[in-house]
Design an enzyme around this catalytic site. Structure first.
Site, short mmCIF file in Angstrom:
data_model
loop_
_atom_site.label_atom_id
_atom_site.label_comp_id
_atom_site.label_asym_id
_atom_site.label_seq_id
_atom_site.Cartn_x
_atom_site.Cartn_y
_atom_site.Cartn_z
N LYS A 53 0.84 -1.21 0.00
CA LYS A 53 0.00 0.00 0.00
C LYS A 53 0.87 1.26 0.00
CE LYS A 53 -3.90 -2.33 2.17
NZ LYS A 53 -4.81 -2.54 3.30
N GLN A 97 -4.24 -0.93 9.44
CA GLN A 97 -4.34 -2.29 8.91
C GLN A 97 -4.95 -3.22 9.96
OE1 GLN A 97 -3.75 -3.09 5.76
NE2 GLN A 97 -4.09 -5.28 5.98
N ASP A 120 -10.53 3.49 3.95
CA ASP A 120 -11.04 2.11 3.89
C ASP A 120 -12.56 2.07 3.82
OD1 ASP A 120 -9.10 0.04 3.92
OD2 ASP A 120 -8.56 0.52 6.00
N1 GUN Z 1 -7.20 -6.25 6.41
C1 GUN Z 1 -7.63 -7.01 5.37
N2 GUN Z 1 -8.14 -6.23 4.39
C2 GUN Z 1 -8.03 -4.95 4.84
C3 GUN Z 1 -8.37 -3.69 4.26
O1 GUN Z 1 -8.91 -3.58 3.14
N3 GUN Z 1 -8.08 -2.60 5.03
C4 GUN Z 1 -7.52 -2.69 6.27
N4 GUN Z 1 -7.31 -1.56 6.94
N5 GUN Z 1 -7.19 -3.84 6.82
C5 GUN Z 1 -7.44 -4.96 6.10
#
Ligand code: GUN
Length: 285
Positions: A53, A97, A120
Site C-alpha cells: 500500500k 491495517q 477504507d
Molecule cells: N485487512 C484485510 N483487508 C483490509 C483492508 O482492506 N483494510 C484494512 N485496513 N485492513 C485490512
C-alpha cells in the site's frame, strides 16, 4: 472456455489515471496527497499488504507515511496516534491495517479515524452512508469488484447475484453495491444449508470466505461470472482462492484468477479513495 478477468491490467489502468491526476495537481502547484498507513505488530501477511500500500501510494506520486508500531502498543497510544493523524492538515487518508492485536478493540480504533480521512470506508458513518445510498467512501475490495464488472461490460441489473461471506470488509458491502445496481442478491455464510443449491442460481458469484476449493464446477451455473476474493494457500503451498479455478473456467463466462484478479484492485481503489479524500480536504468539503 471462460475469459480470465485481468485484475492486474484493470488495477494498472486505475493507478495510471490516479498518478496522472496527482501529476496535474502538483504541476498546478498543489500539495501532494498523503496517505498514512498504520500497522501494529508483525503479522507477516499484514506487513506485506502494508508495504504494498505504501509503495503504491508513492508510485502514484503521493506522500505515504508508515506508522509501524510494536504489538505491545496500548490502545490509548494507538488512539493518540490516530488522533494526531486526524488533526494533521498534511494527511488526507488514514488506514489502520486489520486485524489488530487482541488487547486492542478494533471498533474503537475504527471509530477514532476521522470519517473524512477513512480511506477504507470502515467508519460507521461511511458504512451508514453506504447503507442509506448516500455519497460515501466505498470500501476498497467491494469497489474493486464493481469496477471489474463494469470494465468487463457485465450487466448487473436483474441478475441473480450470490455473495458468500458476510464480513464488514467485503461480503456485506459488496452485496449492497450489487443491490444498488438492481441485482437480486443472496448473501450466504457458514450456516447456509446446501450452499450449492444457492450458488447454482448465481449469474454473478462473489466468494470471500478464505476456504480453498469451496466452490467446485458442479456448484456454478453455466456462463456464470465468478469473482474470487479468497486468498488461501493450497496444500502444495500455492496461493489460491475459494474457487476451483481449473475446474470452473470451462463453465464460467468470466472468472478472476488468484492471484491477479480482485486482489490488485483493492490497492488501486485505495489510491482512488485517497485522491477523493484529498480533493474534499483541499476544497474544504
Ligand atoms: N485487512 C484485510 N483487508 C483490509 C483492508 O482492506 N483494510 C484494512 N485496513 N485492513 C485490512
Amino acid at each position: 472456455m471462460g475469459k480470465i478477468i485481468d485484475g492486474k491490467a484493470a488495477a494498472s489502468a486505475v493507478r495510471a489515471r490516479v498518478k496522472s491526476e496527482v501529476e496535474n495537481i502538483i504541476a498546478a502547484g498543489g500539495r501532494k496527497p498523503c496517505l498514512a498507513v498504520v500497522i501494529v505488530g508483525d503479522d507477516p501477511a499484514s506487513r506485506i499488504y502494508v508495504r504494498n500500500k505504501v509503495a503504491a501510494a508513492r508510485e502514484a506520486g503521493m506522500e505515504s507515511r508508515l506508522e509501524d508500531l510494536p504489538a505491545s502498543v496500548s490502545q490509548d497510544e494507538l488512539i493518540s496516534l490516530v488522533n494526531g493523524l486526524n488533526a494533521d492538515p498534511e494527511v488526507d487518508g488514514v488506514l489502520v491495517q486489520l486485524p489488530l492485536p487482541s488487547h486492542i478493540d478494533e471498533s474503537i480504533i475504527i471509530d477514532t479515524i476521522a470519517p473524512s480521512k477513512d480511506v477504507d470506508g470502515f467508519h460507521p458513518l461511511n458504512v451508514a452512508a453506504l447503507q442509506l445510498g448516500r455519497e460515501c467512501i466505498l470500501p476498497c475490495t467491494p469497489a474493486g469488484i464493481i469496477h471489474l464488472l463494469y470494465r468487463e461490460g457485465v450487466q448487473i441489473e436483474g441478475k441473480r447475484a450470490v455473495v458468500i461471506g458476510r464480513s464488514n470488509i467485503v461480503g456485506k458491502p459488496v452485496a449492497k453495491l450489487l443491490l444498488d445496481r438492481h441485482a437480486t442478491v443472496t448473501l450466504c455464510h457458514s450456516r447456509t444449508r446446501d450452499l450449492g443449491s444457492v450458488t447454482r442460481e448465481a449469474d454473478i458469484l462473489v466468494t470471500a470466505v478464505g476456504h480453498a476449493g469451496l466452490i467446485s464446477a458442479d456448484m456454478i451455473k453455466e456462463g456464470a461470472v465468478i469473482l474470487d476474493v479468497g486468498m488461501n494457500r493450497s496444500a502444495d503451498g500455492h496461493l489460491c482462492g475459494d474457487v476451483d479455478f481449473e475446474g470452473c473456467i470451462g463453465k464460467a463466462s468470466l472468472i478472476t484468477p488468484v492471484p491477479g484478479g480482485v486482489g490488485p484492485m483493492t490497492i488501486a481503489m485505495l489510491l482512488q479513495n485517497t485522491l477523493k479524500c484529498y480533493k474534499r480536504h483541499v476544497e474544504g468539503a
